[in-house]
Design an enzyme around this catalytic site. Structure first.
Site, short mmCIF file in Angstrom:
data_model
loop_
_atom_site.label_atom_id
_atom_site.label_comp_id
_atom_site.label_asym_id
_atom_site.label_seq_id
_atom_site.Cartn_x
_atom_site.Cartn_y
_atom_site.Cartn_z
N LYS A 21 -12.48 0.09 -1.24
CA LYS A 21 -11.58 0.88 -2.09
C LYS A 21 -12.14 0.91 -3.51
O LYS A 21 -13.07 1.65 -3.78
CB LYS A 21 -10.16 0.33 -1.96
CG LYS A 21 -9.60 0.68 -0.57
CD LYS A 21 -8.27 0.06 -0.25
CE LYS A 21 -7.82 0.57 1.12
NZ LYS A 21 -6.98 -0.36 1.84
N SER A 78 0.79 -1.22 0.00
CA SER A 78 0.00 0.00 0.00
C SER A 78 0.83 1.28 0.00
O SER A 78 0.32 2.34 -0.36
CB SER A 78 -0.95 -0.01 1.19
OG SER A 78 -0.26 -0.25 2.39
N HIS A 112 -5.54 -3.51 -2.15
CA HIS A 112 -5.21 -2.58 -3.24
C HIS A 112 -5.12 -3.27 -4.59
O HIS A 112 -4.81 -2.62 -5.59
CB HIS A 112 -3.90 -1.85 -2.93
CG HIS A 112 -4.06 -0.78 -1.91
ND1 HIS A 112 -4.62 0.45 -2.20
CD2 HIS A 112 -3.77 -0.76 -0.58
CE1 HIS A 112 -4.65 1.18 -1.09
NE2 HIS A 112 -4.15 0.48 -0.10
C1 LIG Z 1 -7.11 -0.48 3.36
C2 LIG Z 1 -6.51 -1.81 3.67
C3 LIG Z 1 -7.18 -2.72 4.50
C4 LIG Z 1 -8.45 -2.34 5.22
O1 LIG Z 1 -9.53 -2.38 4.38
P1 LIG Z 1 -10.87 -1.58 4.78
O2 LIG Z 1 -11.90 -2.19 3.94
O3 LIG Z 1 -10.60 -0.13 4.49
O4 LIG Z 1 -11.08 -1.82 6.24
C5 LIG Z 1 -6.64 -3.97 4.69
N1 LIG Z 1 -5.48 -4.32 4.11
C6 LIG Z 1 -4.80 -3.49 3.30
C7 LIG Z 1 -3.53 -3.94 2.66
C8 LIG Z 1 -5.28 -2.20 3.07
O5 LIG Z 1 -4.60 -1.36 2.29
#
Ligand SMILES: *Cc1c(COP(=O)(O)O)cnc(C)c1O
Length: 402
Positions: free
Chosen positions: A246, A187, A215
């Protein structure tokens, strides 16, 4: 109120401020998009994970309106207590087809999916082997488990280092089960995990693999089905986590894998057992988002053409995008203070892009993190590029050799 506790809180906040780690979120005064109204100002937003522009896609919004009329706004209870709504089941069936796995279980967030799944699939006879750059929610899920996992005990490998991973696998043969866990797309750096090599090592040493595709969902693979799809590893990754918050534009997380694993998580995944289900409108909006992803290639094509445009133009101007392979495009700065100065100068130019500094990334590896998306027009990106160039010239930063 307890004055000892309250003054402790005040001291902690002051320490964060002293270390330049104190955060104040900016106020988004309208819908998410490529250009947004924020803190009273129109800016190009390069900090959103709304990769495909689905957060306010007309078809998704329309499905949400219909679902509110049909289902109301709340699920009422935890699924196994209050009854699980048909629309939640429908979403899981659709996601399983999309992922080409036997089954999918939805959690209320990606974070929750990690926190609920990891501790449920290991015991104190097991070990979890992690990439050093794994996301915070993976780390917290790992910490909630009874397994061995600590870096100081040798269970964390340097970023993407497959020789180090193999050594750990050789040294951990006495454990009952071994789980290798990695981000699919990292990320902060935007690089892709070497999943084929990880899967091969796991198969060689009888370990199992969990990949967090937060991601990669909507970004990599067929119609955005993730890293396992991207590398054609169907059926070889035991646990795939995806986010619905996302690229899919709404909220939630899911675990894709075997039917027996879903059965186990329904019985032992604590957030599933003890936290209320999504509002039904969430499931309806997500089904509509999946419809768009499966039937309209345009958002994903635009995401990638914007990504290529953005990286090529930044690199042509001498910016260092740190080997990113995905829309997450870091712009290397180096020094923490300079990255924060650059963030402020970009904001003044009408561009919202956050600096990422220690301890989120290593000391001296500060960067500006940018994310082009399908919601940006070429004019938005051109505008942002001009701002990056002016800030580089004005502050003499952004052109540092690593
Ligand atoms: C954003 C993210 C999460 C969390 O996901 P949400 O649906 O926002 O709770 C988990 N793992 C990674 C690698 C992320 O970037």
């Amino acid at each position: 109120m307890n004055s000892h506790f309250q003054s402790w809180l005040g001291d902690q906040i002051q320490t964060l401020k002293d270390q330049s780690l104190y955060k104040v979120p900016k106020i988004l005064e309208g819908p998410a998009g490529g250009r947004v109204q924020m803190n009273g100002k129109q800016v190009v937003n390069l900090s959103s994970n709304n990769y495909l522009g689905l957060a306010n896609h007309p078809k998704v919004v329309e499905a949400a309106h219909r679902a509110i009329d049909e289902w109301g706004v709340g699920a009422g209870a935890v699924r196994w207590i209050g009854g699980t709504m048909a629309i939640h089941q429908e979403l899981e069936e659709r996601l399983a087809k999309f992922k080409k796995t036997e089954a999918v279980l939805v959690f209320t967030g990606g974070f929750t999916a990690n926190a609920g799944t990891i501790p449920a699939v290991v015991t104190n006879k097991d070990v979890i082997i992690s990439d050093e750059l794994n996301h915070a929610s993976i780390i917290d899920g790992v910490r909630l488990s009874a397994a061995k996992y600590k870096k100081s005990e040798g269970y964390v490998y340097p970023h993407k280092d497959m020789e180090a991973l193999e050594k750990i696998l050789q040294n951990t043969q006495s454990f009952e089960k071994r789980m290798i866990i990695t981000d699919g797309v990292f990320s902060m750096d935007g690089d892709i995990a070497p999943l084929p090599a990880i899967v091969e090592l796991a198969e060689k040493y009888d370990a199992f693999v969990m990949v967090d595709d937060a991601h990669a969902s909507g970004v990599l693979g067929k119609n955005g089905a993730g890293t396992a799809s991207h590398f054609d590893l169907y059926g070889r990754v035991d646990i795939q986590l995806g986010t619905l918050s996302k690229a899919l534009g709404v909220i939630g997380g899911y675990i894709a894998g075997s039917a027996v694993m879903k059965d186990w998580l329904i019985n032992r995944g604590r957030p599933y057992l003890f936290s209320t289900a999504h509002p039904p409108v969430v499931a309806a909006a997500l089904i509509a988002a999946l419809d768009v992803m499966e039937n309209d290639p345009e958002p994903m094509e635009r995401l990638w053409s914007n990504t290529r445009w953005w990286k090529q133009h930044l690199e042509a101007e001498g910016f260092d995008t740190m080997g990113s392979e995905t829309p997450i495009t870091p712009v290397y700065v180096g020094e923490e203070g300079k990255a924060q100065e650059m963030e402020r100068a970009l904001w003044d130019e009408g561009v919202y892009a956050l600096s990422i500094v220690y301890p989120t990334v290593g000391l001296g590896k500060a960067r500006i993190r940018t994310m082009p998306s399908a919601a940006h027009t070429e004019e938005d990106l051109q505008f942002a590029l001009e701002a990056f160039k002016r800030v580089r010239d004005k502050l003499g930063i952004g052109l540092v050799a690593r």
